[in-house]
Design a protein around this motif. Sequence first.
Motif, PDB file in Angstrom:
ATOM      1  N   UNK A 136       0.807  -1.223   0.000  1.00  0.00           N
ATOM      2  CA  UNK A 136       0.000   0.000   0.000  1.00  0.00           C
ATOM      3  C   UNK A 136       0.838   1.269   0.000  1.00  0.00           C
ATOM      4  N   UNK A 137       2.137   1.142   0.272  1.00  0.00           N
ATOM      5  CA  UNK A 137       2.999   2.333   0.266  1.00  0.00           C
ATOM      6  C   UNK A 137       2.999   2.942  -1.134  1.00  0.00           C
ATOM      7  N   UNK A 138       2.819   4.252  -1.183  1.00  0.00           N
ATOM      8  CA  UNK A 138       2.786   4.964  -2.451  1.00  0.00           C
ATOM      9  C   UNK A 138       1.394   5.049  -3.067  1.00  0.00           C
ATOM     10  N   UNK A 139       0.404   4.408  -2.471  1.00  0.00           N
ATOM     11  CA  UNK A 139      -0.962   4.474  -3.015  1.00  0.00           C
ATOM     12  C   UNK A 139      -1.503   5.892  -2.828  1.00  0.00           C
ATOM     13  N   UNK A 140      -2.057   6.427  -3.889  1.00  0.00           N
ATOM     14  CA  UNK A 140      -2.668   7.755  -3.863  1.00  0.00           C
ATOM     15  C   UNK A 140      -4.178   7.565  -3.667  1.00  0.00           C
ATOM     16  N   UNK A 141      -4.684   8.093  -2.548  1.00  0.00           N
ATOM     17  CA  UNK A 141      -6.104   7.921  -2.241  1.00  0.00           C
ATOM     18  C   UNK A 141      -7.009   8.511  -3.325  1.00  0.00           C
ATOM     19  N   UNK A 142      -6.535   9.509  -4.043  1.00  0.00           N
ATOM     20  CA  UNK A 142      -7.353  10.102  -5.106  1.00  0.00           C
ATOM     21  C   UNK A 142      -7.652   9.100  -6.210  1.00  0.00           C
ATOM     22  N   UNK A 143      -6.827   8.045  -6.309  1.00  0.00           N
ATOM     23  CA  UNK A 143      -7.033   7.004  -7.314  1.00  0.00           C
ATOM     24  C   UNK A 143      -7.822   5.811  -6.762  1.00  0.00           C
ATOM     25  N   UNK A 144      -8.287   5.920  -5.523  1.00  0.00           N
ATOM     26  CA  UNK A 144      -9.081   4.858  -4.897  1.00  0.00           C
ATOM     27  C   UNK A 144     -10.441   5.467  -4.535  1.00  0.00           C
ATOM     28  N   UNK A 145     -11.379   5.460  -5.489  1.00  0.00           N
ATOM     29  CA  UNK A 145     -12.650   6.171  -5.283  1.00  0.00           C
ATOM     30  C   UNK A 145     -13.407   5.725  -4.032  1.00  0.00           C
TER      31      UNK A 145
END
Length: 161
Positions: A136-145
């Motif tokens: 999950x490191x580096x995951x951008x919440x804006x890309x996870x609706x």
Amino acid sequence: MEKSQTATSDIEPSIPFPQTWSLRSFLFPICILLLGVLLSVTLGHLDVQQELSEDKAQVTAKLTGVRAHLEGQIHSTFDVTEGIAQLLRLDGGITSAHFEGMAKQAIALQPHIHHIALAPGNVLRSVYPLKGNEGILGVDYRNVPGQYAAVLRSLESRSPC
């Protein structure tokens, strides 16, 4: 023999026998019976209403206790992470070692918490425990609706997500 027949027909009974029943003699007992039935039904209905009211009061009292317990659990769960949030607000950041120590202590205090993550700028930069969560490191919440809406509500309410 004729004389004996005449003698018996001349004798009148001393107690008169009523030939017809009057309306009052029927109406009064029926009214009393109907009044008794109505009173019984009304009292039964009131008794049922009182029992329902008492049951409702008992359920409300139990639910109030459950609500207080749940609110306490929720507040205590988020209270242990509030220290990390305050440190981030005051210092603007946290070292990895400091974050790991505080997160480890928070998870030890609250079994409801399984991991704690930091996402400055809505991008996950730190997570504890790291083992099993490296992906999950580096995951951008804006890309996870599905989660970004929760992140936005958290930012607006200034509460943990």
